[in-house]
Design an enzyme around this catalytic site. Structure first.
Site, short mmCIF file in Angstrom:
data_model
loop_
_atom_site.label_atom_id
_atom_site.label_comp_id
_atom_site.label_asym_id
_atom_site.label_seq_id
_atom_site.Cartn_x
_atom_site.Cartn_y
_atom_site.Cartn_z
N HIS A 59 1.71 4.42 -2.87
CA HIS A 59 1.79 5.88 -2.70
C HIS A 59 3.13 6.39 -3.21
O HIS A 59 3.21 7.42 -3.90
CB HIS A 59 1.66 6.26 -1.22
CG HIS A 59 0.27 6.27 -0.69
ND1 HIS A 59 -0.76 6.97 -1.30
CD2 HIS A 59 -0.28 5.70 0.42
CE1 HIS A 59 -1.87 6.82 -0.59
NE2 HIS A 59 -1.61 6.05 0.45
N HIS A 83 3.35 6.61 -6.91
CA HIS A 83 2.57 7.76 -7.41
C HIS A 83 3.43 9.02 -7.38
O HIS A 83 3.36 9.86 -8.29
CB HIS A 83 1.33 7.94 -6.53
CG HIS A 83 0.23 8.72 -7.17
ND1 HIS A 83 -0.93 9.05 -6.52
CD2 HIS A 83 0.10 9.25 -8.41
CE1 HIS A 83 -1.72 9.73 -7.32
NE2 HIS A 83 -1.11 9.87 -8.48
N HIS A 101 0.84 -1.21 0.00
CA HIS A 101 0.00 0.00 0.00
C HIS A 101 0.88 1.26 0.00
O HIS A 101 0.70 2.15 -0.84
CB HIS A 101 -0.92 -0.02 1.23
CG HIS A 101 -1.79 1.18 1.37
ND1 HIS A 101 -3.14 1.15 1.07
CD2 HIS A 101 -1.54 2.44 1.77
CE1 HIS A 101 -3.66 2.35 1.28
NE2 HIS A 101 -2.70 3.15 1.72
N GLU A 102 1.80 1.33 0.95
CA GLU A 102 2.64 2.53 1.04
C GLU A 102 3.55 2.66 -0.17
O GLU A 102 3.84 3.77 -0.62
CB GLU A 102 3.46 2.50 2.33
CG GLU A 102 2.64 2.50 3.61
CD GLU A 102 1.60 3.61 3.66
OE1 GLU A 102 1.82 4.69 3.05
OE2 GLU A 102 0.55 3.41 4.31
#
Length: 697
Positions: free
Chosen positions: A486, A489, A482-483
């Site tokens: 980020h 991105h 998940h991190e």
């Protein structure tokens, strides 16, 4: 350059930053920024991008990067001295940005630029930056009459202090509690790799036995595995009452409820000053969702889908507890324990069994392999000879190269929990990608993006005098993916203007799309086979165990979804139609919401709002719904990988398409435009329900 916080020539010089550097650096940068602003404000010529926007962008980035390093250190290496200096400078930073957003002359110049002939010639990214600036000036109080601006400024300063204190109180309350157990019978059921660091922690204090804390790697396994019900209750009470009037240390000065009431009161006052009915409307002015009612309708629709599954989940739990564990009444401190027992009986495996297959080195290599294939990149650990400065010896540093071998981004990875680090997991930007024009050479260069990736996992331990790598639960692997989503991105952007590069300018309720998207790969056999290796046998994850994990994937998904919806509804209502000056309390509001949607009601002493840092100390105020909103986007986006998975979901062609239309464009266009460009249509709810085991009727 003697002050490392004023050196922007490369990576942060963490090893050299001392407390005494902070205030002089911030004072210098604030003075420089104000000088730049005075200059562009006094310029009577028609504002242009190069003469007006760019000088302020350059100056603001320097301040942002320096303060970003201080904020990061305050979050990961918190000390009383650093906290004091941070809190002393925070009002200065807040005041500067609040004054900037209220500056009528700057606002007018942006409006002139927006109406000029030059605007039509600007790139879409720069047009969006200008439109965002105009919006932010309005939200910052630029249109307020002079007599109200000072009050609005004071509100922003007070809110920054209150939210910082909220976070400090929570960290202090978490760190203040520990429980020493010396009776071996009381720790029965707790896994050895949890007991080992607990024993080492006790030994470090000169004690015998096991020392447990409220940090997640210590707290959660006790709730999941401890056979001793009294121990589970003791730990649960301490965790559920952190920073409240029931704080286990009896320190009422750390009670966050007065702060919550004041924060809500000030947010409501600020919203009214801006002409909004409530703070939720202010929050949504920068998001995809258009109104609080739209968000509430979305959440209630999801709740209606999830509740029957949650009811069935709870009934199964209660029946199992009564029949197999002789627990006729389930208490809050029993839920994780009974759930783990039920999962083991139903699917014949435990989290602890799976954990043995996920050593850190294999997990990282497997995760990197996924994105390397998807996006045609290569990720390498920085060689020790480069002497990259870190804030802690455990921190790792990585480079990302494209298919041509060109360096395109870098990131720090700080994985393990420690007392000086705030809880949770997060990504933050250290440096943002942009093009820098060098006037003296008339050339330009690309500034490479750098990210911080931070988690709170268990550190490596020594067992039987042998060092063992950190082992991750499957859920922790999901958190890491998940991190990293980020991070990608931020790091994979191709935008060259700071204001919409990477995660900048992305609507908050869409910013979770790339992170939640990455989670899906943690459930793919082809992915897991390449990132698992049993800590003792060296074997990769057996297919039979993986099949059990898949069957258990949506175990209690109804309860989990309903819990997130409960939090999101509380957040939206507390900022929408709750009046902090009424007779109704925050806790009564939460009780009302639970009575409407929840199937599990926590005990009366539970003080969840007091630790809800996302909305009272983070950026999620009236935005916690974003997790579910973005999960609709991410599940739907991932379904395209499933549809094109002739050779597996790690599909380079679809990955390239995702990179170009989602990751690369950052905030240079609306999130909905980016989603439609990738998916070919607007988002649909079906994929999320299917992934959650809640097929559409």
């Amino acid at each position: 350059m003697s002050n490392p916080l004023l050196d922007f020539s490369g990576l942060p010089r963490f090893a050299e930053i001392n407390n005494e550097h902070i205030t002089p650096a911030i004072e210098t940068l604030l003075k420089e920024n104000r000088a730049v602003i005075d200059k562009v404000r006094a310029d009577d010529s028609t504002p242009s991008w190069q003469t007006f926007v760019q000088p302020m962008t350059d100056a603001n980035e320097r301040l942002s990067r320096a303060w970003g390093q201080v904020s990061h250190l305050n979050a990961v290496m918190n000390t009383p001295e650093l906290r004091e200096t941070y809190n002393a400078n925070l009002p200065l930073i807040t005041q500067f940005y609040a004054e900037l957003s209220q500056d009528v002359r700057l606002f007018e110049k942006f409006k002139q630029l927006r109406a000029s002939a030059e605007f039509d010639q600007l790139t879409p990214a720069r047009k969006r930056i200008i439109d965002n600036e105009l919006r932010d000036f309005r939200l910052g109080g630029a249109e307020l009459p002079a007599e109200k601006k000072q009050r609005f400024l004071r509100i922003q300063e007070e809110l920054s202090k209150l939210t910082s204190t909220f976070s400090d109180n929570l960290l202090d309350a978490t760190n203040a509690y520990s429980l020493l157990i010396e009776d071996a019978e009381k720790v029965a059921g707790i896994p050895d790799d949890v007991l080992q660091p607990a024993q080492q922690s006790a030994t470090a204090d000169g004690k015998t036995g096991w020392k447990f804390t409220l940090h997640m790697p210590s707290y959660l396994p006790v709730l999941q595995y401890a056979d001793n019900r009294e121990l589970r209750e003791q730990m649960y009470r301490a965790y559920a009452t952190r920073a409240s009037e029931f704080d286990s240390q009896g320190d009422s000065s750390k009670d966050n409820m007065p702060l919550i009431n004041k924060i809500l009161e000030l947010r409501r006052e600020a919203a009214h000053m801006l002409g909004y009915d409530n703070y939720a409307e202010v929050s949504l002015a920068t998001k995809m969702a258009t109104s609080p009612q739209q968000v509430l309708d979305f959440l209630k629709k999801l709740a209606a889908k999830a509740k029957p599954y949650a009811v069935a989940d709870l009934q199964a739990l209660q029946q199992f507890a009564a029949e197999k564990l002789n627990l006729t009444k389930l208490e809050a401190w029993d839920l994780a324990y009974v759930s783990e027992k039920l999962r083991q009986e139903r699917y014949a495996f435990s989290d602890q069994e799976v954990k043995q297959y996920f050593p850190e080195d294999k997990v990282l290599a497997g995760m990197f392999k996924v994105v390397e294939k998807l996006y045609g990149i290569r990720i390498t650990l920085a060689a020790p000879a480069r002497n990259i400065q870190r804030w802690h010896p455990d921190v790792k540093f990585f480079d990302i190269h494209d298919a041509n071998g060109e360096l395109i981004g870098q990131f720090y990875l700080d994985l393990y929990a420690r007392p000086t680090k705030r809880g949770g997991a997060w990504m933050d930007d250290a440096i943002t990608r942009r093009r820098i024009d060098h006037q003296h050479t008339r050339k330009s260069t690309i500034q490479l993006p750098v990210a911080y990736l931070t988690c709170n996992f268990s550190a490596p331990v020594t067992m039987d005098d042998q060092p063992r790598p950190a082992l991750f639960t499957h859920n922790e692997v999901i958190v890491l993916f998940h991190e990293f989503g980020h991070g990608l991105h931020h790091l994979m952007t191709k935008v060259e203007d700071l204001g919409v590069s990477g995660i900048n300018g992305v609507e908050w309720d869409a910013v979770e799309l790339p992170s939640q998207f990455m989670e899906n790969f943690c459930w793919e056999w082809d992915v897991l086979t390449g990132m698992t290796q049993h800590i003792e046998t060296g074997e990769s994850l057996p297919k039979a165990l993986f099949d059990k994990m898949i069957k258990a994937k949506n175990f209690q998904s109804g309860l989990q979804m309903l819990r997130q919806i409960e939090f999101a509804l509380f957040d939206m209502h507390v900022h929408f139609d709750f009046r902090p000056d009424s007779d109704r309390t925050v806790l009564q509001l939460l009780d009302d919401i639970r009575n409407q949607v929840a199937v599990i009601i926590p005990p009366g002493f539970n003080r969840f709002p007091n630790s809800f840092a996302h909305i009272f100390a983070g950026g999620y105020a009236a935005g916690y719904y974003s997790y579910k909103w973005a999960e609709v986007l991410s599940a739907d986006a991932y379904s395209m990988f499933e549809e094109t998975a002739s050779d597996g979901v790690v599909n380079a062609a679809t990955g390239s398409h995702f990179l170009e239309e989602i990751l690369a464009v950052g905030g240079s266009r609306s999130a909905l435009e980016s989603f439609i460009a990738f998916r070919g249509r607007e988002p649909e709810l079906d994929a999320l329900l299917r992934h959650s085991g809640m097929e559409t009727a």
